[in-house]
Scaffold this motif. Structure first.
Motif, PDB file in Angstrom:
ATOM      1  N   ARG A 146       0.813  -1.221   0.000  1.00  0.00           N
ATOM      2  CA  ARG A 146       0.000   0.000   0.000  1.00  0.00           C
ATOM      3  C   ARG A 146       0.847   1.273   0.000  1.00  0.00           C
ATOM      4  O   ARG A 146       0.389   2.332  -0.368  1.00  0.00           O
ATOM      5  N   SER A 147       2.102   1.170   0.406  1.00  0.00           N
ATOM      6  CA  SER A 147       2.944   2.379   0.413  1.00  0.00           C
ATOM      7  C   SER A 147       3.217   2.876  -1.005  1.00  0.00           C
ATOM      8  O   SER A 147       3.465   4.055  -1.213  1.00  0.00           O
ATOM      9  N   THR A 148       3.134   1.975  -2.006  1.00  0.00           N
ATOM     10  CA  THR A 148       3.302   2.405  -3.399  1.00  0.00           C
ATOM     11  C   THR A 148       2.142   3.323  -3.798  1.00  0.00           C
ATOM     12  O   THR A 148       2.348   4.339  -4.456  1.00  0.00           O
ATOM     13  N   LEU A 149       0.926   2.974  -3.382  1.00  0.00           N
ATOM     14  CA  LEU A 149      -0.227   3.841  -3.637  1.00  0.00           C
ATOM     15  C   LEU A 149      -0.077   5.152  -2.876  1.00  0.00           C
ATOM     16  O   LEU A 149      -0.348   6.225  -3.412  1.00  0.00           O
ATOM     17  N   ALA A 150       0.388   5.072  -1.642  1.00  0.00           N
ATOM     18  CA  ALA A 150       0.594   6.290  -0.844  1.00  0.00           C
ATOM     19  C   ALA A 150       1.566   7.234  -1.554  1.00  0.00           C
ATOM     20  O   ALA A 150       1.351   8.450  -1.587  1.00  0.00           O
ATOM     21  N   ASP A 151       2.613   6.688  -2.171  1.00  0.00           N
ATOM     22  CA  ASP A 151       3.552   7.512  -2.940  1.00  0.00           C
ATOM     23  C   ASP A 151       2.847   8.227  -4.084  1.00  0.00           C
ATOM     24  O   ASP A 151       3.089   9.393  -4.344  1.00  0.00           O
ATOM     25  N   LYS A 152       1.961   7.509  -4.772  1.00  0.00           N
ATOM     26  CA  LYS A 152       1.206   8.109  -5.888  1.00  0.00           C
ATOM     27  C   LYS A 152       0.317   9.245  -5.385  1.00  0.00           C
ATOM     28  O   LYS A 152       0.106  10.231  -6.068  1.00  0.00           O
ATOM     29  N   LEU A 153      -0.241   9.085  -4.190  1.00  0.00           N
ATOM     30  CA  LEU A 153      -1.192  10.060  -3.656  1.00  0.00           C
ATOM     31  C   LEU A 153      -0.513  11.311  -3.107  1.00  0.00           C
ATOM     32  O   LEU A 153      -1.109  12.377  -3.102  1.00  0.00           O
ATOM     33  N   GLY A 154       0.689  11.183  -2.611  1.00  0.00           N
ATOM     34  CA  GLY A 154       1.294  12.381  -2.024  1.00  0.00           C
ATOM     35  C   GLY A 154       2.695  12.181  -1.504  1.00  0.00           C
ATOM     36  O   GLY A 154       3.172  12.971  -0.696  1.00  0.00           O
ATOM     37  N   GLY A 155       3.305  11.076  -1.942  1.00  0.00           N
ATOM     38  CA  GLY A 155       4.689  10.858  -1.525  1.00  0.00           C
ATOM     39  C   GLY A 155       4.803  10.644  -0.024  1.00  0.00           C
ATOM     40  O   GLY A 155       3.927  10.077   0.611  1.00  0.00           O
ATOM     41  N   ASN A 156       5.895  11.168   0.546  1.00  0.00           N
ATOM     42  CA  ASN A 156       6.180  10.882   1.952  1.00  0.00           C
ATOM     43  C   ASN A 156       5.324  11.685   2.933  1.00  0.00           C
ATOM     44  O   ASN A 156       5.491  11.551   4.126  1.00  0.00           O
ATOM     45  N   VAL A 157       4.396  12.537   2.435  1.00  0.00           N
ATOM     46  CA  VAL A 157       3.522  13.269   3.369  1.00  0.00           C
ATOM     47  C   VAL A 157       2.333  12.412   3.821  1.00  0.00           C
ATOM     48  O   VAL A 157       1.651  12.745   4.768  1.00  0.00           O
ATOM     49  N   VAL A 158       2.088  11.280   3.138  1.00  0.00           N
ATOM     50  CA  VAL A 158       0.969  10.417   3.506  1.00  0.00           C
ATOM     51  C   VAL A 158       1.378   9.563   4.706  1.00  0.00           C
ATOM     52  O   VAL A 158       2.397   8.885   4.676  1.00  0.00           O
ATOM     53  N   VAL A 159       0.576   9.633   5.777  1.00  0.00           N
ATOM     54  CA  VAL A 159       0.910   8.893   6.993  1.00  0.00           C
ATOM     55  C   VAL A 159       0.027   7.655   7.199  1.00  0.00           C
ATOM     56  O   VAL A 159       0.412   6.729   7.898  1.00  0.00           O
ATOM     57  N   SER A 160      -1.161   7.633   6.586  1.00  0.00           N
ATOM     58  CA  SER A 160      -2.000   6.438   6.680  1.00  0.00           C
ATOM     59  C   SER A 160      -2.856   6.309   5.423  1.00  0.00           C
ATOM     60  O   SER A 160      -3.193   7.303   4.784  1.00  0.00           O
ATOM     61  N   LEU A 161      -3.195   5.065   5.107  1.00  0.00           N
ATOM     62  CA  LEU A 161      -4.060   4.758   3.967  1.00  0.00           C
ATOM     63  C   LEU A 161      -5.139   3.806   4.458  1.00  0.00           C
ATOM     64  O   LEU A 161      -4.822   2.787   5.084  1.00  0.00           O
ATOM     65  N   GLU A 162      -6.401   4.162   4.210  1.00  0.00           N
ATOM     66  CA  GLU A 162      -7.545   3.354   4.672  1.00  0.00           C
ATOM     67  C   GLU A 162      -7.471   3.114   6.178  1.00  0.00           C
ATOM     68  O   GLU A 162      -7.763   2.029   6.663  1.00  0.00           O
ATOM     69  N   GLY A 163      -7.019   4.123   6.921  1.00  0.00           N
ATOM     70  CA  GLY A 163      -6.995   4.029   8.371  1.00  0.00           C
ATOM     71  C   GLY A 163      -5.843   3.188   8.925  1.00  0.00           C
ATOM     72  O   GLY A 163      -5.768   2.958  10.118  1.00  0.00           O
ATOM     73  N   ARG A 164      -4.979   2.715   8.018  1.00  0.00           N
ATOM     74  CA  ARG A 164      -3.846   1.906   8.469  1.00  0.00           C
ATOM     75  C   ARG A 164      -2.558   2.720   8.328  1.00  0.00           C
ATOM     76  O   ARG A 164      -2.265   3.219   7.240  1.00  0.00           O
ATOM     77  N   PRO A 165      -1.773   2.844   9.405  1.00  0.00           N
ATOM     78  CA  PRO A 165      -0.526   3.600   9.324  1.00  0.00           C
ATOM     79  C   PRO A 165       0.440   2.954   8.329  1.00  0.00           C
ATOM     80  O   PRO A 165       0.426   1.740   8.149  1.00  0.00           O
ATOM     81  N   LEU A 166       1.238   3.790   7.685  1.00  0.00           N
ATOM     82  CA  LEU A 166       2.197   3.254   6.707  1.00  0.00           C
ATOM     83  C   LEU A 166       3.531   2.976   7.376  1.00  0.00           C
ATOM     84  O   LEU A 166       3.948   3.629   8.279  1.00  0.00           O
TER      85      LEU A 166
END
Length: 166
Positions: A146-166
């Motif tokens: 899921r961290s690959t999707l987080a990168d697409k969404l905003g790079g290293n500023v994304v701290v959680s995806l779907e309520g799960r911490p990265l």
């Protein structure tokens, strides 16, 4: 190169329903699609909503524990698809939701399928106005984390995806 493939009206309706965040009753919210897959019709002339390949917001916490992992499992290992995923994520500043257009073209897909999906991608993308994130994925290795999707969404500023911490 355009393939001459057209986009079925139902695909556009699904996109518009997912894009528009009007205030709805809780029942309407439960029916909203969290993720959906699109495929080519049997005659390869139209892009259609793939039957049974969706996750509803109301499924989360019921039959679906992790919507992202569930979405990844919907993808066929040996054929291409287009997908829309309504990602819910947090940055250090705020909570956000964005639609992500995914072009799934796994290594194991037939060459002919990869070619027609690649040449038809613009047809569906033109109908999906306002999509901020597009992601071409060529295998489970690219999408399972899921961290690959987080990168697409905003790079290293994304701290959680779907309520799960990265």
């Amino acid at each position: 190169m355009a393939s001459g493939v057209t986009v079925n009206d139902e695909v556009i309706k699904v996109f518009n329903d997912m894009k528009v965040r009007k205030s709805s009753s809780s029942d309407e919210v439960k029916k909203r699609k969290k993720a959906v897959l699109f495929c080519l019709s049997e005659d390869k002339k139209k892009i259609i909503v793939e039957e049974g390949k969706q996750i509803l917001v109301g499924d989360i916490g019921e039959s679906v524990d992790d919507p992202y992992a569930c979405f990844v499992k919907l993808l066929p290992l040996n054929d291409c698809r287009y997908g829309l995923y309504d990602a819910t994520y947090e940055t250090k500043e705020s909570k956000k939701e964005d639609l992500v257009f995914i072009f799934w073209a796994p290594e194991g897909a037939p060459l002919k399928s990869k070619m027609i999906y690649a040449s038809s991608k613009d047809a569906i993308k033109k109908k999906f106005t306002g999509i901020k994130h597009e992601w071409q994925v060529n295998g489970l290795d690219d999408i399972q984390d899921r961290s690959t999707l987080a990168d697409k969404l905003g790079g290293n500023v994304v701290v959680s995806l779907e309520g799960r911490p990265l």
